[in-house]
Design a protein around this motif. Structure first.
Motif, PDB file in Angstrom:
ATOM      1  N   GLU A  54     -81.879  23.273  13.255  1.00 56.97           N
ATOM      2  CA  GLU A  54     -80.934  24.326  12.854  1.00 56.97           C
ATOM      3  C   GLU A  54     -81.377  24.976  11.549  1.00 56.97           C
ATOM      4  OE1 GLU A  54     -76.182  24.787  11.771  1.00 56.97           O
ATOM      5  OE2 GLU A  54     -76.875  23.060  12.950  1.00 56.97           O
ATOM      6  N   ALA A  55     -81.884  24.159  10.617  1.00 52.80           N
ATOM      7  CA  ALA A  55     -82.365  24.694   9.339  1.00 52.80           C
ATOM      8  C   ALA A  55     -83.548  25.632   9.568  1.00 52.80           C
ATOM      9  CB  ALA A  55     -82.758  23.551   8.402  1.00 52.80           C
ATOM     10  N   LYS A  56     -84.447  25.252  10.494  1.00 55.51           N
ATOM     11  CA  LYS A  56     -85.598  26.108  10.800  1.00 55.51           C
ATOM     12  C   LYS A  56     -85.132  27.422  11.423  1.00 55.51           C
ATOM     13  CE  LYS A  56     -89.347  24.470  12.579  1.00 55.51           C
ATOM     14  NZ  LYS A  56     -90.262  23.805  13.529  1.00 55.51           N
ATOM     15  N   ALA A  57     -84.117  27.340  12.290  1.00 61.74           N
ATOM     16  CA  ALA A  57     -83.599  28.543  12.936  1.00 61.74           C
ATOM     17  C   ALA A  57     -83.028  29.506  11.896  1.00 61.74           C
ATOM     18  CB  ALA A  57     -82.547  28.175  13.976  1.00 61.74           C
ATOM     19  N   GLN A  58     -82.450  28.946  10.807  1.00 62.02           N
ATOM     20  CA  GLN A  58     -81.871  29.772   9.744  1.00 62.02           C
ATOM     21  C   GLN A  58     -82.890  30.101   8.659  1.00 62.02           C
ATOM     22  OE1 GLN A  58     -78.499  27.497   8.374  1.00 62.02           O
ATOM     23  NE2 GLN A  58     -77.343  27.799  10.290  1.00 62.02           N
ATOM     24  N   LYS A  59     -84.169  29.671   8.925  1.00 59.90           N
ATOM     25  CA  LYS A  59     -85.273  29.894   7.980  1.00 59.90           C
ATOM     26  C   LYS A  59     -85.017  29.246   6.625  1.00 59.90           C
ATOM     27  CE  LYS A  59     -86.847  34.109  10.259  1.00 59.90           C
ATOM     28  NZ  LYS A  59     -87.277  35.522  10.099  1.00 59.90           N
ATOM     29  N   ASN A  60     -84.275  28.117   6.673  1.00 61.90           N
ATOM     30  CA  ASN A  60     -84.034  27.330   5.461  1.00 61.90           C
ATOM     31  C   ASN A  60     -85.144  26.287   5.376  1.00 61.90           C
ATOM     32  OD1 ASN A  60     -83.137  25.752   3.374  1.00 61.90           O
ATOM     33  ND2 ASN A  60     -81.004  25.626   4.086  1.00 61.90           N
ATOM     34  N   TRP A  61     -86.334  26.741   4.946  1.00 64.15           N
ATOM     35  CA  TRP A  61     -87.510  25.871   5.015  1.00 64.15           C
ATOM     36  C   TRP A  61     -87.413  24.671   4.083  1.00 64.15           C
ATOM     37  CZ3 TRP A  61     -88.999  27.570   9.283  1.00 64.15           C
ATOM     38  CH2 TRP A  61     -89.087  28.922   9.592  1.00 64.15           C
ATOM     39  N   ALA A  62     -86.755  24.827   2.943  1.00 65.79           N
ATOM     40  CA  ALA A  62     -86.632  23.711   1.999  1.00 65.79           C
ATOM     41  C   ALA A  62     -85.825  22.573   2.633  1.00 65.79           C
ATOM     42  CB  ALA A  62     -85.981  24.180   0.703  1.00 65.79           C
ATOM     43  N   GLU A  63     -84.736  22.927   3.305  1.00 69.43           N
ATOM     44  CA  GLU A  63     -83.908  21.905   3.955  1.00 69.43           C
ATOM     45  C   GLU A  63     -84.646  21.277   5.135  1.00 69.43           C
ATOM     46  OE1 GLU A  63     -80.472  19.543   4.933  1.00 69.43           O
ATOM     47  OE2 GLU A  63     -81.404  20.407   3.133  1.00 69.43           O
ATOM     48  N   ALA A  64     -85.377  22.114   5.876  1.00 69.28           N
ATOM     49  CA  ALA A  64     -86.148  21.587   7.008  1.00 69.28           C
ATOM     50  C   ALA A  64     -87.200  20.588   6.519  1.00 69.28           C
ATOM     51  CB  ALA A  64     -86.813  22.726   7.773  1.00 69.28           C
ATOM     52  N   ASP A  65     -87.867  20.921   5.394  1.00 66.41           N
ATOM     53  CA  ASP A  65     -88.875  20.008   4.842  1.00 66.41           C
ATOM     54  C   ASP A  65     -88.233  18.727   4.325  1.00 66.41           C
ATOM     55  OD1 ASP A  65     -90.803  21.838   5.456  1.00 66.41           O
ATOM     56  OD2 ASP A  65     -91.047  22.605   3.405  1.00 66.41           O
ATOM     57  N   ARG A  66     -87.050  18.851   3.700  1.00 67.38           N
ATOM     58  CA  ARG A  66     -86.366  17.658   3.192  1.00 67.38           C
ATOM     59  C   ARG A  66     -86.014  16.705   4.333  1.00 67.38           C
ATOM     60  NH1 ARG A  66     -81.719  15.271   2.817  1.00 67.38           N
ATOM     61  NH2 ARG A  66     -80.666  16.846   4.084  1.00 67.38           N
ATOM     62  N   LEU A  67     -85.510  17.267   5.437  1.00 72.27           N
ATOM     63  CA  LEU A  67     -85.144  16.450   6.587  1.00 72.27           C
ATOM     64  C   LEU A  67     -86.382  15.827   7.233  1.00 72.27           C
ATOM     65  CD1 LEU A  67     -82.411  18.797   8.050  1.00 72.27           C
ATOM     66  CD2 LEU A  67     -82.032  16.432   7.276  1.00 72.27           C
ATOM     67  N   ARG A  68     -87.484  16.606   7.268  1.00 77.04           N
ATOM     68  CA  ARG A  68     -88.731  16.055   7.801  1.00 77.04           C
ATOM     69  C   ARG A  68     -89.169  14.845   6.987  1.00 77.04           C
ATOM     70  NH1 ARG A  68     -93.336  19.582   6.141  1.00 77.04           N
ATOM     71  NH2 ARG A  68     -92.879  18.386   4.250  1.00 77.04           N
ATOM     72  N   ASP A  69     -89.119  14.945   5.661  1.00 75.05           N
ATOM     73  CA  ASP A  69     -89.544  13.845   4.793  1.00 75.05           C
ATOM     74  C   ASP A  69     -88.606  12.649   4.928  1.00 75.05           C
ATOM     75  OD1 ASP A  69     -91.617  15.417   3.942  1.00 75.05           O
ATOM     76  OD2 ASP A  69     -90.613  16.065   2.082  1.00 75.05           O
ATOM     77  N   GLU A  70     -87.326  12.902   5.105  1.00 73.69           N
ATOM     78  CA  GLU A  70     -86.373  11.795   5.252  1.00 73.69           C
ATOM     79  C   GLU A  70     -86.603  11.061   6.576  1.00 73.69           C
ATOM     80  OE1 GLU A  70     -81.538  10.994   5.055  1.00 73.69           O
ATOM     81  OE2 GLU A  70     -82.373  12.911   4.372  1.00 73.69           O
ATOM     82  N   ILE A  71     -86.881  11.841   7.612  1.00 76.48           N
ATOM     83  CA  ILE A  71     -87.184  11.233   8.916  1.00 76.48           C
ATOM     84  C   ILE A  71     -88.465  10.411   8.820  1.00 76.48           C
ATOM     85  CG2 ILE A  71     -87.918  11.768  11.293  1.00 76.48           C
ATOM     86  CD1 ILE A  71     -85.953  14.151  11.178  1.00 76.48           C
ATOM     87  N   LYS A  72     -89.459  10.922   8.073  1.00 77.30           N
ATOM     88  CA  LYS A  72     -90.719  10.181   7.896  1.00 77.30           C
ATOM     89  C   LYS A  72     -90.475   8.868   7.163  1.00 77.30           C
ATOM     90  CE  LYS A  72     -95.426  10.609   6.102  1.00 77.30           C
ATOM     91  NZ  LYS A  72     -96.400  11.508   5.414  1.00 77.30           N
TER      92      LYS A  72
END
Length: 474
Positions: free
Chosen positions: A436-454
């Motif tokens: 959803e963050a990527k769809a809204q082009k909220n790249w910072a939030e998308a990256d934060r979630l990616r790192d948390e998942i990692k």
């Protein structure tokens, strides 16, 4: 059953059509281990190769009766038992148990029968008696011997003539055995102090190595069998002697097709305990999986030598990962596609599956050419990767590709289960939030979630069909 398979018969030294004595049924005898130690990679090769032959013949519709023996009484067993201070029988039973640990790990199917030499003494004595009655066997001070001079065809498998064998071998008659010919071989060894022994018409003793296989083969498969298998090192004298004693006693051809696999080498030198360059399977699986060892053994044609090195095993591991990655991707795509709208049928994928299986059969029908069989599998992997990256594929065709790959791997005895990473509902929620963050082009939030998942142990691979979780290996 389909077209006739070709096999290379070492008796004729040509490829021949495999024509079983009884339509639809094939009788196979494989020389098994002498059970005094864990088996090494050189031993494993024939076990794996001929298990694959059996699997392929069954896949093609044949009923296969498959016999693999245990030599559980032998000089090596007696000597090792003495060193360890245990009874030879106890050592043999222990190593038979350990054999099955490694054989099961390598996915080698249990034989129809696993006869033991010590449980076949009556049949061994009966076979020797047949030879004795025909005056082909004779007694000396240390045992009963086969007179190779009474079997004119001796050497027909190994291409050794009696004249060649006897030339320069006169010293062999000075061993005190009382043999008539230098290459006469023992059928029954008379008892020595402290060794296991059984009663016989000629005196207490134990069987020679060669007679054991002939007797067990005759008992469980009959006087003439379709295929006899083993390593190249068994052609002479073991298989040559089997032919001589079996055909002299039975009065008919012993084996219709003789198959022998090439050696395993280390730095292009034959792997052998006597050379000190052997690798036990039990030691290798501390670093590599049983499945990978089987894959490694099956990569070259069975009659060719296979060179061993850790670098080649690592290379095989990377090749195997290509297949597993393809299967994992297919499983992921199936899960993503189920419940969604049906994609259009893609005839290219179905045709690729049909072509791969046809080429697999063609390769295996040509003298069990596993090298070419793998080529057909890797071509299918390439086609699957290409087609699934180009667009949507129907669930039915994705499953067809899965089933085709798994079926062909199963014929080769390779275990491959398509697995995708299973994550908790919390991880799945974060994955959806990232989308959803990527769809809204909220790249910072998308990256934060990616790192948390990692941090929770998963990588994310973005695919045309959606994000894919990959578990991070320890």
């Amino acid at each position: 059953m389909g077209e006739i398979m070709l096999v290379y018969n070492d008796l004729s030294r040509t490829k021949e059509e495999l024509k079983p004595q009884k339509p639809g049924e094939i009788l196979i005898y494989v020389c098994g281990p002498t059970v005094y130690d864990y088996f090494h990679l050189g031993n494993a090769r024939p076990f794996i190769i001929y298990d694959t032959l059996r699997r392929y013949l069954e896949y093609r519709g044949f009923a296969v009766k498959y016999v693999q023996n245990f030599t559980d009484i032998d000089d090596k067993i007696i000597n090792r038992a003495k060193l360890e201070g245990i009874n030879p029988k106890d050592l043999a039973e222990k190593m038979i148990t350990e054999y099955f640990v490694d054989a099961d790990g390598l996915n080698i199917k249990r034989a129809t029968v696993h006869p033991k030499a010590t449980e076949s003494i009556d049949e061994i004595i009966a076979l020797i008696q047949d030879l004795y009655d025909k005056e082909i066997a004779y007694t000396t001070e240390d045992g009963v011997y086969f007179d190779i001079g009474k079997f004119p065809e001796y050497g027909k498998l190994s291409r050794h003539s009696l004249e060649e064998l006897e030339e320069g071998a006169s010293n062999r008659l000075k061993d005190g055995s009382g043999k008539r010919n230098p290459f006469d071989f023992v059928l029954w060894k008379f008892k020595k102090e402290g060794e296991p022994a059984w009663p016989s018409p000629w005196g207490e003793g134990r069987p020679g190595w060669h007679i054991e296989c002939s007797a067990m083969c005759r008992k469980h498969l009959g006087k003439t069998i379709d295929i006899h298998c083993g390593g190249q090192d068994l052609i002479f004298p073991h298989h040559e002697n089997e032919i001589a004693q079996s055909e002299a006693a039975n009065g008919q051809q012993f084996v219709n097709y003789w198959l022998h696999n090439g050696f395993v080498t280390v730095d292009n030198e034959k792997m052998a305990k006597s050379q000190g360059n052997f690798f036990r399977v039990r030691d290798l699986v501390e670093k590599y999986s049983y499945n990978l060892l089987r894959f490694f053994i099956l990569q070259p044609h069975y009659r060719m030598p296979i060179n061993f090195s850790t670098e080649l095993l690592d290379s095989a591991e990377h090749a195997w990962e290509r297949i597993m990655t393809c299967l994992n991707n297919l499983e992921f795509l199936v899960e993503r596609s189920e419940g969604a709208g049906q994609a259009d049928l893609n005839e290219d994928l179905r045709l690729a599956c049909d072509k791969a299986e046809a080429e697999f059969i063609e390769a295996m029908d040509d003298d069990l050419n596993t090298a070419e069989a793998f080529a057909s599998i890797f071509e299918l992997v390439r086609e699957v990767n290409s087609l699934t990256s180009e667009g949507e594929i129907s669930v039915a065709e994705l499953r067809l590709a899965q089933d085709t790959l798994l079926r062909l791997l199963e014929v080769l005895g390779l275990e491959a289960e398509a697995k995708t990473a299973e994550a908790s509902s919390e991880i799945e929620a974060m994955l959806e939030a990232r989308q959803e963050a990527k769809a809204q082009k909220n790249w910072a939030e998308a990256d934060r979630l990616r790192d948390e998942i990692k941090a929770q142990g998963y990588l994310i691979e973005d695919t045309p069909q959606g994000p894919k979780l990959i578990a991070i290996e320890d």
